[in-house]
Design a protein around this motif. Structure first.
Motif, PDB file in Angstrom:
ATOM      1  N   PHE A 176      -8.279   1.813  -1.135  1.00 28.27           N
ATOM      2  CA  PHE A 176      -7.310   0.853  -1.669  1.00 28.27           C
ATOM      3  C   PHE A 176      -7.949  -0.077  -2.694  1.00 28.27           C
ATOM      4  N   LEU A 177      -9.227  -0.420  -2.509  1.00 33.69           N
ATOM      5  CA  LEU A 177      -9.903  -1.301  -3.454  1.00 33.69           C
ATOM      6  C   LEU A 177     -10.139  -0.634  -4.806  1.00 33.69           C
ATOM      7  N   VAL A 178     -10.178   0.697  -4.827  1.00 37.88           N
ATOM      8  CA  VAL A 178     -10.365   1.422  -6.084  1.00 37.88           C
ATOM      9  C   VAL A 178      -9.026   1.863  -6.667  1.00 37.88           C
ATOM     10  N   ALA A 179      -8.177   2.465  -5.836  1.00 36.92           N
ATOM     11  CA  ALA A 179      -6.933   3.057  -6.333  1.00 36.92           C
ATOM     12  C   ALA A 179      -5.908   2.011  -6.763  1.00 36.92           C
ATOM     13  N   VAL A 180      -5.770   0.940  -5.997  1.00 43.09           N
ATOM     14  CA  VAL A 180      -4.746  -0.063  -6.333  1.00 43.09           C
ATOM     15  C   VAL A 180      -5.062  -0.786  -7.648  1.00 43.09           C
ATOM     16  N   PRO A 181      -6.271  -1.334  -7.839  1.00 44.22           N
ATOM     17  CA  PRO A 181      -6.555  -1.978  -9.132  1.00 44.22           C
ATOM     18  C   PRO A 181      -6.449  -1.024 -10.318  1.00 44.22           C
ATOM     19  N   ALA A 182      -6.734   0.270 -10.089  1.00 45.72           N
ATOM     20  CA  ALA A 182      -6.673   1.231 -11.187  1.00 45.72           C
ATOM     21  C   ALA A 182      -5.232   1.535 -11.597  1.00 45.72           C
ATOM     22  N   MET A 183      -4.316   1.590 -10.622  1.00 44.00           N
ATOM     23  CA  MET A 183      -2.945   2.023 -10.898  1.00 44.00           C
ATOM     24  C   MET A 183      -1.939   0.873 -10.993  1.00 44.00           C
ATOM     25  N   LEU A 184      -2.237  -0.257 -10.384  1.00 42.41           N
ATOM     26  CA  LEU A 184      -1.256  -1.354 -10.354  1.00 42.41           C
ATOM     27  C   LEU A 184      -0.857  -1.852 -11.748  1.00 42.41           C
ATOM     28  N   PRO A 185      -1.786  -2.052 -12.686  1.00 46.88           N
ATOM     29  CA  PRO A 185      -1.358  -2.502 -14.022  1.00 46.88           C
ATOM     30  C   PRO A 185      -0.386  -1.537 -14.684  1.00 46.88           C
ATOM     31  N   LEU A 186      -0.591  -0.249 -14.487  1.00 48.20           N
ATOM     32  CA  LEU A 186       0.307   0.747 -15.071  1.00 48.20           C
ATOM     33  C   LEU A 186       1.668   0.703 -14.391  1.00 48.20           C
ATOM     34  N   PHE A 187       1.696   0.541 -13.084  1.00 49.89           N
ATOM     35  CA  PHE A 187       2.959   0.420 -12.347  1.00 49.89           C
ATOM     36  C   PHE A 187       3.735  -0.802 -12.829  1.00 49.89           C
ATOM     37  N   ASP A 188       3.028  -1.926 -12.968  1.00 43.69           N
ATOM     38  CA  ASP A 188       3.691  -3.155 -13.411  1.00 43.69           C
ATOM     39  C   ASP A 188       4.180  -3.030 -14.853  1.00 43.69           C
ATOM     40  N   LYS A 189       3.413  -2.377 -15.691  1.00 46.17           N
ATOM     41  CA  LYS A 189       3.787  -2.228 -17.101  1.00 46.17           C
ATOM     42  C   LYS A 189       5.057  -1.403 -17.245  1.00 46.17           C
ATOM     43  N   LEU A 190       5.214  -0.387 -16.391  1.00 47.09           N
ATOM     44  CA  LEU A 190       6.403   0.472 -16.442  1.00 47.09           C
ATOM     45  C   LEU A 190       7.549  -0.065 -15.608  1.00 47.09           C
ATOM     46  N   GLY A 191       7.283  -1.105 -14.809  1.00 45.68           N
ATOM     47  CA  GLY A 191       8.333  -1.672 -13.960  1.00 45.68           C
ATOM     48  C   GLY A 191       8.584  -0.895 -12.688  1.00 45.68           C
ATOM     49  N   LEU A 192       7.600  -0.084 -12.266  1.00 42.63           N
ATOM     50  CA  LEU A 192       7.761   0.711 -11.053  1.00 42.63           C
ATOM     51  C   LEU A 192       7.580  -0.164  -9.812  1.00 42.63           C
ATOM     52  N   ASP A 193       8.249   0.232  -8.733  1.00 50.85           N
ATOM     53  CA  ASP A 193       8.195  -0.515  -7.478  1.00 50.85           C
ATOM     54  C   ASP A 193       6.784  -0.432  -6.896  1.00 50.85           C
ATOM     55  N   ARG A 194       6.197  -1.577  -6.603  1.00 51.72           N
ATOM     56  CA  ARG A 194       4.847  -1.599  -6.042  1.00 51.72           C
ATOM     57  C   ARG A 194       4.780  -0.925  -4.674  1.00 51.72           C
ATOM     58  N   ARG A 195       5.888  -0.937  -3.951  1.00 54.41           N
ATOM     59  CA  ARG A 195       5.899  -0.300  -2.630  1.00 54.41           C
ATOM     60  C   ARG A 195       5.696   1.205  -2.736  1.00 54.41           C
ATOM     61  N   VAL A 196       6.135   1.780  -3.853  1.00 50.83           N
ATOM     62  CA  VAL A 196       5.912   3.207  -4.079  1.00 50.83           C
ATOM     63  C   VAL A 196       4.414   3.474  -4.229  1.00 50.83           C
ATOM     64  N   LEU A 197       3.721   2.588  -4.925  1.00 51.18           N
ATOM     65  CA  LEU A 197       2.275   2.729  -5.081  1.00 51.18           C
ATOM     66  C   LEU A 197       1.587   2.684  -3.720  1.00 51.18           C
ATOM     67  N   ALA A 198       1.948   1.703  -2.907  1.00 54.09           N
ATOM     68  CA  ALA A 198       1.366   1.604  -1.567  1.00 54.09           C
ATOM     69  C   ALA A 198       1.659   2.853  -0.749  1.00 54.09           C
ATOM     70  N   CYS A 199       2.869   3.379  -0.896  1.00 55.65           N
ATOM     71  CA  CYS A 199       3.296   4.552  -0.131  1.00 55.65           C
ATOM     72  C   CYS A 199       2.477   5.790  -0.500  1.00 55.65           C
TER      73      CYS A 199
END
Length: 307
Positions: A118-141
């Protein structure tokens, strides 16, 4: 009497852990010891516990050095080029972004550590999720799905604990699970694609890969640890280690011991750097090792006492 004590011991153990009245580490030691004393085994309880610890010692050694092995390779940057390729391939297509997040979680979770994943995958993908407006819960899932399914690797916590409880070799337990695990990983990718498509419909995104290329940024401390010139050496070392482990020709504990030593020596030849890398991963290794040893006490007492 012994049967009743065994049932009560297991029920009490589960109740204390699930209710969070006691940590798993404490419950796995205290509860079976008390159960054995109540059943009338007295000082024999200590012998039961030692036998359980002796049985699980090779598993503990394997897990400790597996954490060190993959931790050192992560510090050296073995996964960085692969992560960058995934980030470039996903573009701005929500479906590919979700699948990429799942793939990244599977890749990083090779070390069997959920925290690192989670410490590697979340910081790597979260900015892209936020930029596209994707639901953060999907990332966690999708990250949880990828890491959870990948956690069935021989050095993962569930597999190690199952092998300990069943008193069987890691390779004997894992070999029949390889095909189901691969099927599970494919299913995770399918679910990730489905969730990404649903997000695309929710946001009304029709086009794909519209010039969005996300790059993972490393902090200065991470950059000093990287060894990009040793990428292919580390890849070959990883393939050789995993191949030797799955083959069953050499004891898993020895495989990871040698692998960890080679990884340290190759990437960080200076003794001070080796100590720093060991210290960096000592907490995770000690935590899991202590729980596994406590599980050895539990299984030893329950088995040897007849409960």
């Amino acid at each position: 009497m012994i049967l009743a004590t065994g049932i009560v011991t297991i029920a009490l153990l589960l109740a204390l852990i699930l209710s969070k009245k006691m940590s798993a580490l404490s419950a796995l030691v205290i509860v079976p010891v008390l159960g054995s004393l109540v059943a009338g085994f007295g000082l024999e309880t200590a012998d039961f516990a030692i036998k359980g610890i002796q049985a699980i010692a090779p598993v503990v050694a394997m897990f400790v050095f597996a954490i060190l092995f993959f931790g050192v390779l992560t510090d050296a940057g073995m996964f960085d080029p692969i992560i960058n390729i995934i980030l470039k391939m996903v573009g701005s297509d929500p479906r590919k972004v979700c699948v990429g997040a799942a793939l990244l979680a599977m890749l990083v979770h090779l070390d069997g550590s959920g925290a690192v994943t989670f410490l590697v995958a979340v910081p790597a993908m979260l900015p892209l999720f936020d930029k596209l407006g994707l639901d953060r819960r999907v990332l966690a899932c999708v990250i949880a799905l990828g890491a959870g399914t990948m956690n069935l690797v021989p050095w993962g916590g569930p597999t190690l604990r199952a092998a300990t409880a069943l008193q069987v070799k890691i390779t004997d337990l894992y070999s029949p699970v390889i095909i189901p695990q691969l099927a599970g990983l494919l299913f995770v990718l399918g679910i990730s694609w489905f969730l990404g498509r649903r997000e695309a419909r929710r946001l009304g995104i029709q086009t794909t890969n519209v010039g969005v290329v996300h790059q993972r940024e490393l902090i200065p401390e991470e950059q000093t640890m990287r060894r990009p010139r040793l990428f292919w050496v580390n890849i070959l070392l990883t393939i050789a280690t995993i191949g030797l482990l799955v083959s069953g020709w050499v004891a898993p504990a020895l495989v990871f011991m040698i692998g960890a030593i080679l990884a340290l020596t190759i990437n960080y030849p200076i003794l001070k750097e080796q100590k720093e890398r060991i210290d960096a991963h000592a907490k995770a290794a000690l935590l899991m090792a202590s729980i596994l040893l406590a599980a050895g006490v539990f299984t030893g007492i329950m088995k040897e006492s007849g409960m």
